[in-house]
Scaffold this motif. Structure first.
Motif, PDB file in Angstrom:
ATOM      1  N   LEU A 178       3.221 -14.862  27.428  1.00 48.14           N
ATOM      2  CA  LEU A 178       3.899 -16.094  27.039  1.00 48.14           C
ATOM      3  C   LEU A 178       5.259 -15.785  26.456  1.00 48.14           C
ATOM      4  O   LEU A 178       5.442 -14.787  25.758  1.00 48.14           O
ATOM      5  CB  LEU A 178       3.091 -16.836  25.961  1.00 48.14           C
ATOM      6  CG  LEU A 178       1.753 -17.444  26.330  1.00 48.14           C
ATOM      7  CD1 LEU A 178       1.074 -17.994  25.081  1.00 48.14           C
ATOM      8  CD2 LEU A 178       1.936 -18.541  27.365  1.00 48.14           C
ATOM      9  N   ALA A 179       6.204 -16.662  26.719  1.00 49.61           N
ATOM     10  CA  ALA A 179       7.491 -16.646  26.035  1.00 49.61           C
ATOM     11  C   ALA A 179       7.876 -18.090  25.760  1.00 49.61           C
ATOM     12  O   ALA A 179       7.505 -19.000  26.506  1.00 49.61           O
ATOM     13  CB  ALA A 179       8.566 -15.962  26.881  1.00 49.61           C
ATOM     14  N   GLY A 180       8.593 -18.300  24.679  1.00 50.05           N
ATOM     15  CA  GLY A 180       9.013 -19.640  24.314  1.00 50.05           C
ATOM     16  C   GLY A 180      10.488 -19.675  23.972  1.00 50.05           C
ATOM     17  O   GLY A 180      11.056 -18.666  23.527  1.00 50.05           O
ATOM     18  N   PHE A 181      11.092 -20.823  24.182  1.00 44.20           N
ATOM     19  CA  PHE A 181      12.519 -21.010  23.939  1.00 44.20           C
ATOM     20  C   PHE A 181      12.707 -22.369  23.261  1.00 44.20           C
ATOM     21  O   PHE A 181      12.209 -23.375  23.757  1.00 44.20           O
ATOM     22  CB  PHE A 181      13.299 -20.965  25.261  1.00 44.20           C
ATOM     23  CG  PHE A 181      12.937 -19.797  26.135  1.00 44.20           C
ATOM     24  CD1 PHE A 181      13.678 -18.634  26.103  1.00 44.20           C
ATOM     25  CD2 PHE A 181      11.832 -19.861  26.969  1.00 44.20           C
ATOM     26  CE1 PHE A 181      13.346 -17.552  26.903  1.00 44.20           C
ATOM     27  CE2 PHE A 181      11.479 -18.782  27.774  1.00 44.20           C
ATOM     28  CZ  PHE A 181      12.240 -17.618  27.731  1.00 44.20           C
ATOM     29  N   SER A 182      13.415 -22.393  22.158  1.00 44.14           N
ATOM     30  CA  SER A 182      13.607 -23.647  21.448  1.00 44.14           C
ATOM     31  C   SER A 182      15.063 -23.815  21.048  1.00 44.14           C
ATOM     32  O   SER A 182      15.767 -22.835  20.789  1.00 44.14           O
ATOM     33  CB  SER A 182      12.717 -23.705  20.202  1.00 44.14           C
ATOM     34  OG  SER A 182      12.735 -24.995  19.625  1.00 44.14           O
ATOM     35  N   VAL A 183      15.499 -25.068  21.004  1.00 46.85           N
ATOM     36  CA  VAL A 183      16.847 -25.410  20.574  1.00 46.85           C
ATOM     37  C   VAL A 183      16.753 -26.472  19.487  1.00 46.85           C
ATOM     38  O   VAL A 183      15.975 -27.426  19.595  1.00 46.85           O
ATOM     39  CB  VAL A 183      17.697 -25.926  21.753  1.00 46.85           C
ATOM     40  CG1 VAL A 183      19.045 -26.462  21.263  1.00 46.85           C
ATOM     41  CG2 VAL A 183      17.914 -24.816  22.773  1.00 46.85           C
ATOM     42  N   GLY A 184      17.542 -26.281  18.423  1.00 48.07           N
ATOM     43  CA  GLY A 184      17.620 -27.247  17.348  1.00 48.07           C
ATOM     44  C   GLY A 184      19.064 -27.558  17.040  1.00 48.07           C
ATOM     45  O   GLY A 184      19.990 -27.014  17.655  1.00 48.07           O
ATOM     46  N   ALA A 185      19.259 -28.438  16.068  1.00 50.03           N
ATOM     47  CA  ALA A 185      20.620 -28.820  15.684  1.00 50.03           C
ATOM     48  C   ALA A 185      20.712 -28.947  14.171  1.00 50.03           C
ATOM     49  O   ALA A 185      19.745 -29.329  13.502  1.00 50.03           O
ATOM     50  CB  ALA A 185      21.027 -30.135  16.346  1.00 50.03           C
ATOM     51  N   VAL A 186      21.881 -28.622  13.648  1.00 45.76           N
ATOM     52  CA  VAL A 186      22.158 -28.738  12.215  1.00 45.76           C
ATOM     53  C   VAL A 186      23.577 -29.259  12.073  1.00 45.76           C
ATOM     54  O   VAL A 186      24.461 -28.920  12.879  1.00 45.76           O
ATOM     55  CB  VAL A 186      21.982 -27.372  11.506  1.00 45.76           C
ATOM     56  CG1 VAL A 186      22.867 -26.304  12.111  1.00 45.76           C
ATOM     57  CG2 VAL A 186      22.225 -27.485  10.006  1.00 45.76           C
ATOM     58  N   GLU A 187      23.790 -30.090  11.061  1.00 46.32           N
ATOM     59  CA  GLU A 187      25.158 -30.525  10.800  1.00 46.32           C
ATOM     60  C   GLU A 187      25.996 -29.305  10.401  1.00 46.32           C
ATOM     61  O   GLU A 187      25.522 -28.405   9.697  1.00 46.32           O
ATOM     62  CB  GLU A 187      25.184 -31.562   9.677  1.00 46.32           C
ATOM     63  CG  GLU A 187      24.455 -32.855  10.003  1.00 46.32           C
ATOM     64  CD  GLU A 187      25.174 -33.719  11.025  1.00 46.32           C
ATOM     65  OE1 GLU A 187      26.215 -33.282  11.571  1.00 46.32           O
ATOM     66  OE2 GLU A 187      24.683 -34.833  11.304  1.00 46.32           O
ATOM     67  N   ARG A 188      27.232 -29.285  10.847  1.00 51.59           N
ATOM     68  CA  ARG A 188      28.088 -28.115  10.657  1.00 51.59           C
ATOM     69  C   ARG A 188      28.186 -27.702   9.186  1.00 51.59           C
ATOM     70  O   ARG A 188      28.194 -26.519   8.862  1.00 51.59           O
ATOM     71  CB  ARG A 188      29.482 -28.405  11.220  1.00 51.59           C
ATOM     72  CG  ARG A 188      30.404 -27.188  11.309  1.00 51.59           C
ATOM     73  CD  ARG A 188      31.733 -27.572  11.939  1.00 51.59           C
ATOM     74  NE  ARG A 188      31.546 -28.216  13.238  1.00 51.59           N
ATOM     75  CZ  ARG A 188      31.425 -27.545  14.387  1.00 51.59           C
ATOM     76  NH1 ARG A 188      31.476 -26.221  14.386  1.00 51.59           N
ATOM     77  NH2 ARG A 188      31.277 -28.203  15.525  1.00 51.59           N
ATOM     78  N   ASP A 189      28.244 -28.687   8.295  1.00 50.34           N
ATOM     79  CA  ASP A 189      28.399 -28.356   6.876  1.00 50.34           C
ATOM     80  C   ASP A 189      27.063 -28.064   6.194  1.00 50.34           C
ATOM     81  O   ASP A 189      27.008 -27.863   4.985  1.00 50.34           O
ATOM     82  CB  ASP A 189      29.128 -29.481   6.126  1.00 50.34           C
ATOM     83  CG  ASP A 189      28.388 -30.815   6.195  1.00 50.34           C
ATOM     84  OD1 ASP A 189      27.293 -30.880   6.814  1.00 50.34           O
ATOM     85  OD2 ASP A 189      28.907 -31.806   5.636  1.00 50.34           O
ATOM     86  N   GLY A 190      25.973 -28.014   6.984  1.00 52.10           N
ATOM     87  CA  GLY A 190      24.667 -27.750   6.397  1.00 52.10           C
ATOM     88  C   GLY A 190      24.026 -26.458   6.863  1.00 52.10           C
ATOM     89  O   GLY A 190      22.850 -26.212   6.583  1.00 52.10           O
ATOM     90  N   ILE A 191      24.791 -25.616   7.568  1.00 53.45           N
ATOM     91  CA  ILE A 191      24.231 -24.374   8.092  1.00 53.45           C
ATOM     92  C   ILE A 191      23.819 -23.447   6.946  1.00 53.45           C
ATOM     93  O   ILE A 191      24.551 -23.250   5.984  1.00 53.45           O
ATOM     94  CB  ILE A 191      25.250 -23.663   9.003  1.00 53.45           C
ATOM     95  CG1 ILE A 191      25.575 -24.537  10.225  1.00 53.45           C
ATOM     96  CG2 ILE A 191      24.713 -22.307   9.470  1.00 53.45           C
ATOM     97  CD1 ILE A 191      26.698 -23.998  11.091  1.00 53.45           C
TER      98      ILE A 191
END
Length: 377
Positions: A178-191
């Motif tokens: 198995l392999a998994g791939f995920s994408v998320g998002a964060v506000e630029r000023d909250g990294i």
């Protein structure tokens, strides 16, 4: 959701030729070579409702395209930065295969990916999987993907794509990977991480077991002990060894995002391969370290058994396993109680592990008295 190999082959009718009168010719078929297109199509049908169950804003988790679509604008981010990660489950899969228990490793797969996203402050948005096997068992594959869907629902991300590959000769008949791939998002000023400083407090969120790391060593100790995965677990009274070792990796998205939204988190460290000693430094400035109290790190019974049975040193345990802590949280000293309250509201029994201190050219993670506390060399 996309199952490219089987869907594409089926559409291309690469299953052997037929004579005009409907009789099969003497030519070979793909099934003769070990690839069952019909089984692949049956799997696609079986997992359609699983993918649909993971739908969220930005994705409807439909099947049949050549790529998974996600509408980032619909999520409401104003200045998003995308964060991507991929991972596997490692040799924990060999335990699942031998124990014939396939319904939890999919949760592990999701957890190992999405927990790495949230340490950057990111909300997981979507997930894709890759399932490779020597001979496709629709039943086993469906169980695996059901676990993936369950993990996605818990993490709040959509299962929008995947690939199933039946590759006889590369894998044994009962083997899969198995392999998994995920994408998320964060506000630029909250990294994250950000603003970590001396006197910050280090909190720990409990793990559920070994999670998905160190299983080559775990399996070695099981072999030395002469145990089978169907035997009663020597550290539990109500589970087999296989069931205990297959306890899935915890998904920490909801409690961690709650701290992010409250603007309390300075940093997170997902405790995976490398254990406490190698993962915490990944989020620290070079001039800072953490001092952790050995008394705050009681070793779970399964890890105590492993360490004692294998004669493993405390240092080796701490640089291989999570040792009972699956996620580390760093907050300002004055925010400790507020953070603990938010974590408790989200079902976490978090505890203080120590503090951030100047490094002074020493070790990045300082834990005194660990051997004595754990009873290991």
């Amino acid at each position: 959701m996309v199952r490219l190999l089987f869907a594409a082959l089926s559409e291309a009718n690469i299953s052997g030729s037929s004579q005009a009168d409907g009789r099969r010719s003497n030519g070979l078929t793909y099934k003769d070579a070990g690839v069952d297109i019909d089984a692949g199509n049956a799997l696609v049908e079986a997992i359609k409702p699983l993918a649909k169950s993971t739908g969220r804003i930005g994705a409807d988790s439909t099947l049949g395209g050549f790529g998974g679509l996600f509408d980032l604008k619909a999520t409401g981010f104003s200045d998003p930065v995308l964060v991507a990660g991929n991972d596997g489950v490692g040799t924990k899969l060999l335990v699942a295969i031998e124990a014939r228990k396939h319904d939890t490793v999919g949760i592990d797969l999701v957890a190992m990916c999405v927990n790495d996203l949230v340490v950057q402050g990111a909300e997981p948005l979507f997930f894709l999987d890759y399932f490779a096997t020597g001979k496709l068992s629709v039943e086993a594959a469906t169980a695996v993907i059901a676990g993936i869907a369950a993990g996605c629902r818990e993490a709040g991300c959509a299962l929008i794509g995947g690939e199933t590959a039946e590759m006889p000769g590369l894998y044994g008949e009962n083997e899969y990977d198995l392999a998994g791939f995920s994408v998320g998002a964060v506000e630029r000023d909250g990294i994250l991480p950000r603003n970590i400083g001396a006197s910050d407090v280090v909190l720990g969120l409990p793990s559920s077991g070994f999670h998905s790391n160190g299983y080559s060593l775990v399996r070695k100790v099981v072999s030395i002990a002469g145990l089978k995965y169907t035997d009663p677990a020597p550290f539990e009274t109500n589970q087999s060894l296989g069931e205990a070792l297959l306890t899935p990796t915890r998904i920490y998205i909801k409690p961690c995002l709650a701290l992010v939204h409250a603007n309390l988190a300075h940093g997170f460290a997902h405790i995976t391969g490398g254990g406490l000693l190698e993962n915490i430094p990944r989020v620290l400035p070079k001039d800072l370290a953490v001092e952790l109290g050995a008394e705050t790190l009681p070793l779970p019974s399964m890890m105590t058994w492993l360490g004692e049975t294998g004669g493993i040193s405390a240092e080796e345990m701490a640089r291989t396993f999570n040792c009972g802590i699956g996620m580390v949280v760093i907050v300002a000293e004055g925010d400790e109680q507020a953070a603990l309250d938010i974590l408790a509201e989200n079902g976490e029994n978090a505890r203080r592990l120590g503090t951030v201190v100047p490094r002074n050219n020493g070790e990045a993670v300082k834990i005194d008295g660990l051997s004595e506390a754990w009873g290991l060399p």
